[in-house]
Design a protein around this motif. Sequence first.
Motif, PDB file in Angstrom:
ATOM      1  N   CYS A  84     -96.811 119.915  78.643  1.00  0.00           N
ATOM      2  CA  CYS A  84     -96.408 118.601  78.131  1.00  0.00           C
ATOM      3  C   CYS A  84     -97.427 118.049  77.145  1.00  0.00           C
ATOM      4  N   GLY A  85     -96.929 117.405  76.114  1.00  0.00           N
ATOM      5  CA  GLY A  85     -97.796 116.669  75.218  1.00  0.00           C
ATOM      6  C   GLY A  85     -97.832 115.195  75.535  1.00  0.00           C
ATOM      7  N   LEU A  86     -96.855 114.730  76.371  1.00  0.00           N
ATOM      8  CA  LEU A  86     -96.766 113.327  76.745  1.00  0.00           C
ATOM      9  C   LEU A  86     -95.934 113.223  78.019  1.00  0.00           C
ATOM     10  N   VAL A  87     -96.348 112.326  78.902  1.00  0.00           N
ATOM     11  CA  VAL A  87     -95.598 112.041  80.117  1.00  0.00           C
ATOM     12  C   VAL A  87     -95.114 110.603  80.042  1.00  0.00           C
ATOM     13  N   GLY A  88     -93.816 110.408  80.200  1.00  0.00           N
ATOM     14  CA  GLY A  88     -93.242 109.068  80.123  1.00  0.00           C
ATOM     15  C   GLY A  88     -92.642 108.647  81.442  1.00  0.00           C
ATOM     16  N   MET A  89     -92.748 107.363  81.735  1.00  0.00           N
ATOM     17  CA  MET A  89     -92.144 106.788  82.935  1.00  0.00           C
ATOM     18  C   MET A  89     -91.428 105.513  82.561  1.00  0.00           C
ATOM     19  N   GLY A  90     -90.205 105.366  83.045  1.00  0.00           N
ATOM     20  CA  GLY A  90     -89.475 104.113  82.879  1.00  0.00           C
ATOM     21  C   GLY A  90     -89.519 103.350  84.190  1.00  0.00           C
ATOM     22  N   LEU A  91     -89.882 102.074  84.136  1.00  0.00           N
ATOM     23  CA  LEU A  91     -90.032 101.342  85.384  1.00  0.00           C
ATOM     24  C   LEU A  91     -89.533  99.913  85.291  1.00  0.00           C
ATOM     25  N   MET A  92     -88.956  99.483  86.382  1.00  0.00           N
ATOM     26  CA  MET A  92     -88.719  98.074  86.619  1.00  0.00           C
ATOM     27  C   MET A  92     -89.947  97.532  87.345  1.00  0.00           C
ATOM     28  N   SER A  93     -90.005  96.220  87.489  1.00  0.00           N
ATOM     29  CA  SER A  93     -91.176  95.616  88.118  1.00  0.00           C
ATOM     30  C   SER A  93     -91.389  96.124  89.531  1.00  0.00           C
ATOM     31  N   ILE A  94     -90.305  96.423  90.226  1.00  0.00           N
ATOM     32  CA  ILE A  94     -90.391  96.866  91.609  1.00  0.00           C
ATOM     33  C   ILE A  94     -91.102  98.216  91.735  1.00  0.00           C
ATOM     34  N   PHE A  96     -93.813  99.095  90.027  1.00  0.00           N
ATOM     35  CA  PHE A  96     -95.141  98.984  89.423  1.00  0.00           C
ATOM     36  C   PHE A  96     -96.198  99.762  90.217  1.00  0.00           C
ATOM     37  N   SER A  97     -96.276  99.538  91.511  1.00  0.00           N
ATOM     38  CA  SER A  97     -97.317 100.192  92.320  1.00  0.00           C
ATOM     39  C   SER A  97     -97.153 101.702  92.328  1.00  0.00           C
ATOM     40  N   LEU A  98     -95.905 102.175  92.423  1.00  0.00           N
ATOM     41  CA  LEU A  98     -95.656 103.617  92.392  1.00  0.00           C
ATOM     42  C   LEU A  98     -96.049 104.198  91.040  1.00  0.00           C
ATOM     43  N   ALA A  99     -95.749 103.472  89.959  1.00  0.00           N
ATOM     44  CA  ALA A  99     -96.126 103.935  88.622  1.00  0.00           C
ATOM     45  C   ALA A  99     -97.637 104.034  88.482  1.00  0.00           C
ATOM     46  N   VAL A 100     -98.350 103.074  89.046  1.00  0.00           N
ATOM     47  CA  VAL A 100     -99.812 103.105  88.994  1.00  0.00           C
ATOM     48  C   VAL A 100    -100.335 104.349  89.715  1.00  0.00           C
ATOM     49  N   ASP A 101     -99.786 104.650  90.890  1.00  0.00           N
ATOM     50  CA  ASP A 101    -100.232 105.828  91.654  1.00  0.00           C
ATOM     51  C   ASP A 101    -100.007 107.116  90.871  1.00  0.00           C
ATOM     52  N   PRO A 127    -100.750  93.781  80.773  1.00  0.00           N
ATOM     53  CA  PRO A 127    -101.194  94.270  82.086  1.00  0.00           C
ATOM     54  C   PRO A 127    -100.875  95.741  82.314  1.00  0.00           C
ATOM     55  N   CYS A 128     -99.778  96.220  81.746  1.00  0.00           N
ATOM     56  CA  CYS A 128     -99.424  97.631  81.924  1.00  0.00           C
ATOM     57  C   CYS A 128    -100.436  98.548  81.243  1.00  0.00           C
ATOM     58  N   LEU A 129    -101.053  98.071  80.165  1.00  0.00           N
ATOM     59  CA  LEU A 129    -102.043  98.880  79.462  1.00  0.00           C
ATOM     60  C   LEU A 129    -103.359  98.985  80.232  1.00  0.00           C
ATOM     61  N   ASP A 130    -103.485  98.271  81.328  1.00  0.00           N
ATOM     62  CA  ASP A 130    -104.628  98.491  82.223  1.00  0.00           C
ATOM     63  C   ASP A 130    -104.501  99.824  82.940  1.00  0.00           C
ATOM     64  N   HIS A 131    -103.319 100.423  82.873  1.00  0.00           N
ATOM     65  CA  HIS A 131    -103.080 101.667  83.597  1.00  0.00           C
ATOM     66  C   HIS A 131    -102.555 102.772  82.679  1.00  0.00           C
ATOM     67  N   ALA A 132    -101.560 102.482  81.857  1.00  0.00           N
ATOM     68  CA  ALA A 132    -100.964 103.494  80.986  1.00  0.00           C
ATOM     69  C   ALA A 132    -101.737 103.611  79.682  1.00  0.00           C
ATOM     70  N   ASP A 133    -101.673 104.786  79.066  1.00  0.00           N
ATOM     71  CA  ASP A 133    -102.323 104.986  77.763  1.00  0.00           C
ATOM     72  C   ASP A 133    -101.531 104.312  76.657  1.00  0.00           C
ATOM     73  N   TYR A 134    -100.204 104.318  76.796  1.00  0.00           N
ATOM     74  CA  TYR A 134     -99.323 103.688  75.822  1.00  0.00           C
ATOM     75  C   TYR A 134     -98.243 102.910  76.567  1.00  0.00           C
ATOM     76  N   VAL A 135     -97.712 101.901  75.887  1.00  0.00           N
ATOM     77  CA  VAL A 135     -96.587 101.130  76.411  1.00  0.00           C
ATOM     78  C   VAL A 135     -95.541 101.026  75.309  1.00  0.00           C
ATOM     79  N   CYS A 136     -94.287 101.234  75.685  1.00  0.00           N
ATOM     80  CA  CYS A 136     -93.176 101.023  74.758  1.00  0.00           C
ATOM     81  C   CYS A 136     -92.657  99.605  74.983  1.00  0.00           C
ATOM     82  N   ALA A 137     -92.898  98.721  74.003  1.00  0.00           N
ATOM     83  CA  ALA A 137     -92.606  97.295  74.151  1.00  0.00           C
ATOM     84  C   ALA A 137     -91.261  96.899  73.562  1.00  0.00           C
TER      85      ALA A 137
END
Length: 523
Positions: A84-94, A96-101, A127-137
């Motif tokens: 992989c050159g990139l790993v993407g995750m789509g998340l709702m607020s619910i 969040f903790s699983l995405a961080v892990d 706040p999401c950029l405290d964990h992810a390298d990139y955010v799709c806004a």
Amino acid sequence: MVRDRRLCDEPLPVVIRSPTMNAPRLALISLQNTTIDFGVRYVAAAAVQAGISVEILWLCREPSQRLSQRETDVLIEWIDGQSCGLVGMGLMSIHFSLAVDVTRAIQDRLSIPVIWGGIHPILAPEPCLDHADYVCAGDGEEAVPALMRALSAGQTQPDIPNIWYRRDDGIHMSRRELVDDLNAWPPPHYDLTHQAILEGDHIVTGSETLFRTKMPWSHGRHYVISSRGCPHQCTYCCNSALQTLFGKAHAIRIRTVANLMKEITDIIDHFPFSHAFAIMDDSFFFKPPGWIEAFCDAFASVNAGFGVLIHPRSVSRERMQMLVNAGLIGVQMGLQSGSDTTSRTIYHRHEPVSDFIRAAGVLDEFMDRLLVRTYDVIVDNPFETDADRAETVHVLSRLNKPFHLDLFSLTLYPGTALYDRARDLTGNTGMMRAEDKNYLDIQPTMLNRLTWLTHTTPGTLIRFFLKHRHACWCVALFHLFDFGWERGGRVCLRWMKRTGLRLMFRMGSRRDNRNVIMRGEPR
């Protein structure tokens, strides 16, 4: 910023093959508990169309179910094996903790960048950029493939619309964009050869049977959307926050009937077990003039049923008759609160409760054709009184049965007016924050339980318990009824009924059953 795209001349088929296995792949991880996840599927389809190989992994777990160490090891091994050159995750607020892990595990053990997308990163990118390298806004259908191309060229800090990331001097905030023309995108990605599911402590390659078992409620139901967004501005809903970000003029974006029906017919061709479609628009009736009529004409030729989410004020006898004739078998409609005070002053839902009661009466007229009528209610609202909550119970207790209820514990989503109100009144949002709670975890109060029981219990009994709920003897009697009958006897009877129906279904022809259920046709 919002821009239009030209309508594609030739819509792509539902099943899309990855064009190459040599270039770095995009790995997408769905954190949802089913295999629906429109965001992941649409981004995957757009990436494949752009010439990028895509692999999808479905976790299919509840948001509160964290990964074990063994599951984490298996996940990392899978990602590492995809080049992989990139790993993407789509998340709702619910999620969040699983995405961080998951993100932390990837960053600790692999040198692969991680991007988050979905409604939560759009509403709270910093706040999401405290964990992810990139955010799709914003929309990811163009942004994610563009980021893949930039990373493949060695550009780790590109200027791409909707792609945000941290730099030494702060956060790079590129301009946000939406695409008005939803017809420009290929349909969701359903190539099972490039999808897998995390099953326990091992990963299983995607198969038709496996994915059917991960669809909620019905293995023969498929999920589609004909629009994105909602024109209303309910204070609890993320759609109101999106209107603030992108403007009211682009509150709702709609596919053409031809584009939607192309996807539906392709799904039936590739997945013939699909005999019903859940159209998951936030409000199905908000379409341009003639759209509903054209859809009904087109869908009437499909040997399937469909369900929609509707708004009370948009319900009319003529419109419902047209939809039922086309194959409508299920509706979901929001009450949210039976109190006009709560609806107007807290939720900014300006239609009176009487509109809901009128709409429910119209649905009653089609009870013989509608297999499912579901009403949505918000509970655990600290801004309303017990008197307001009792009004909700009272309204529901007078509705004609059968109907189903979906109860949602009030959850505060970043960027919404109710989130800001709670923060201004209390200084914080506490455990009502979307990142800290599951909106399906309902507080065990008597009023909440009475609300739930309105769809199974005679209204006179509900109102009796409601009237005397402050008396100790009534509380004791209620718990005796609830645990003895509702959670005991009724559960046993329901199990016996479902077991009998499954046996009957296996004995008969699947096609004949579909005709009887979906169309009411004689055998």
